[in-house]
Design an enzyme around this catalytic site. Structure first.
Site, mmCIF file in Angstrom:
data_model
loop_
_atom_site.group_PDB
_atom_site.id
_atom_site.type_symbol
_atom_site.label_atom_id
_atom_site.label_comp_id
_atom_site.label_asym_id
_atom_site.label_seq_id
_atom_site.Cartn_x
_atom_site.Cartn_y
_atom_site.Cartn_z
ATOM 1 N N CYS A 28 16.282 -6.676 4.723
ATOM 2 C CA CYS A 28 15.721 -8.027 4.803
ATOM 3 C C CYS A 28 15.948 -8.724 3.463
ATOM 4 C CB CYS A 28 14.218 -7.931 5.081
ATOM 5 S SG CYS A 28 13.367 -9.522 5.010
ATOM 6 N N CYS A 59 13.117 -13.603 1.740
ATOM 7 C CA CYS A 59 12.467 -14.424 0.694
ATOM 8 C C CYS A 59 13.503 -15.138 -0.171
ATOM 9 C CB CYS A 59 11.494 -13.598 -0.146
ATOM 10 S SG CYS A 59 12.159 -12.060 -0.718
ATOM 11 N N CYS A 66 0.845 -1.188 0.000
ATOM 12 C CA CYS A 66 0.000 0.000 0.000
ATOM 13 C C CYS A 66 0.874 1.230 0.000
ATOM 14 C CB CYS A 66 -0.864 0.002 1.245
ATOM 15 S SG CYS A 66 -1.874 -1.468 1.382
#
Ligand code: SF4
Length: 456
Positions: free
Chosen positions: A441, A444, A9
């Site tokens: 990060c 994933c 968003c």
């Protein structure tokens, strides 16, 4: 049937010294600049005697713009564009969410995801909470209302301490605008000064459109309280380890934005150059999968000294392919969205640069489009490492078993999607392309989540 990572968003907010009749128009411009971060719904909340909100299912331009109230004079407002990762995509979940509780009225615009939301919500429901939406953002307000006493600031801090996740948020409460970012800083949030006030946005491109200067980041763990165009107070929840989402730089953010201190376009040029260094071949041309592959493809072409060209043209008016249900319709969506320039492609060996490989179905269609257009060879280069694990911090990813790189090696992927080769960037390439590699990060790619995750 998701075959690309989906942006989350975008949030935008203004706090002005005096009520201003331009505020709604400027709020519109701000969320319009963030449209790439969410296309399902949009909204603006502003503080009058009470908090008023206008919401719409769909894009910012068009009906939402036409129906905006033109006679509003307000000092504080927040806005939101949404792509749902939590809760269905309907108007009730569109943000800003506005609630009335024992601490007064609160409006919330949230970018991120709260992995422990189901557990928190279940506890709250067991003890009597009635939820109005299925959005995880509502949980914060329930937690705030449960804190004894009337002090909003201490209630907010206590509530945030119970939430473990990704949140860059703007709130309205009692004629204050509050901007905050989780201690890991997963999602971006920045602010700048304008004449007569202060403006907050997910990305700097939305500040540019308003002419904001002296742009800074809301620091991870920081809460900024503003009233009538001034920062009144800052509170720091602390941040021991930053985990800013590297995918904001690879793909989600606009190339004209500066995010986490990096200019997105420049970062993508660097990772494109890293990919070019892995290229053992001499393709005739380099083409991007537009638009997100453009900057990396340019970096690749410059580094490899191979001509850059636009071999695929994107139709920006087809809607989002991910909203079409079913495999067949989604695949058709790729054809609708991307069309080849046959004179660029025909008879050539092509290095095609895309940002990521999720399930592989879109890439397989792109390879087919290029081969149908006469490409001699198609070598696919991905400007991200192999995505093997799901994201729990505000990016919509399929489950692990659906991610093609969790099952197949690059050469097996090439065979499956019909490409002549498939080459991925490495985590090391990403690390040498940013100033502070330890602040990101990469979960994933490497499963190194910044905190323990219950994958159920
Ligand atoms: S897991 Fe991947 S997509 Fe999610 S926050 Fe980390 S880097 Fe970003």
């Amino acid at each position: 049937m998701l075959d690309e990572l989906k942006e989350e968003c975008g949030v935008f907010g203004m706090s002005l010294v005096q009520p201003n009749e331009e505020i709604i128009n400027n709020m519109y411009l701000g969320i319009f600049a963030l449209q790439h971060r969410g296309q399902e719904s949009c909204g603006i909340a502003y503080q009058n005697e009470s908090i008023e909100v206008i919401k719409h299912s769909g894009l910012v331009a068009g009906k939402f713009f036409e129906n905006l109230p033109r006679d509003v004079k307000a000092s504080q407002a927040i806005g939101h564009v949404r792509y749902s990762t939590c809760g269905p995509s309907n108007l009730i979940n569109a943000q800003p969410l506005v609630f009335s509780c024992n601490k007064g009225e609160i409006a919330v615009a949230h970018n991120g995801n709260i992995p422990n939301s189901e557990m928190l919500k279940s506890d709250l429901i067991q003890t009597g909470s009635i939820f109005q939406t299925s959005s995880d953002s509502e949980i914060l307000v329930h937690l705030i209302s449960r804190i004894p006493g009337k002090n909003f600031e201490t209630s907010l801090v206590s509530a945030l301490n119970q939430i473990n996740g990704a949140y860059s948020m703007l709130l309205l409460h009692n004629n204050q605008l509050i901007a905050l970012r989780d201690p890991y800083g997963f999602r971006p949030l920045c602010y700048g000064e304008i004449k007569g006030g202060i403006v907050f946005a997910s990305e700097t491109n939305a500040l540019d459109i308003i002419g904001a200067k002296n742009i800074k980041e809301v620091e991870p763990g920081e809460i900024i309280f503003c009233h009538n165009g001034k920062i009144e107070k800052k509170h720091n929840m602390g941040s021991s380890k930053k985990a800013q989402c590297i995918f904001e730089l690879i793909y989600f953010s606009r190339p004209d934005s500066k995010v986490f201190g990096e200019t997105v376009h420049d970062f993508r040029l660097k990772i494109g150059a890293c990919l070019a260094k892995k290229c053992q071949l001499k393709p005739d041309i380099v083409i991007p999968v537009p638009d997100s592959g453009n900057s990396a493809a340019m970096g690749f072409a410059r580094e490899a000294a191979i001509p850059f060209d636009f071999g695929l043209i994107r139709n920006h008016y087809t809607g989002r392919t991910f909203i079409k249900p079913g495999q067949q319709k989604r695949v058709e969506g790729v054809r609708l969205k991307l069309n080849p320039v046959k004179t660029v492609i025909n008879g050539k060996s092509i290095a095609v640069i895309d940002d990521s490989l999720v399930r592989g179905t879109t890439s397989s269609k792109i390879v087919e489009i290029l081969k149908d257009a006469g490409a001699k060879e198609v070598h696919l280069f991905l400007s991200s490492p192999e995505i093997k694990y799901s994201c729990f911090f505000g990016i919509d990813t399929p489950t692990r078993k659906e991610l093609i790189s969790s099952k197949l090696k690059p050469e097996e992927i090439a065979a499956q999607i019909g490409a002549d080769s498939v080459t991925f960037l490495t985590i090391e390439d990403l690390k040498i392309s940013v100033e502070n590699p330890g602040d990101y990060c990469y979960a994933c790619f490497n499963c190194d989540y910044p905190f323990a995750i219950n994958e159920d």
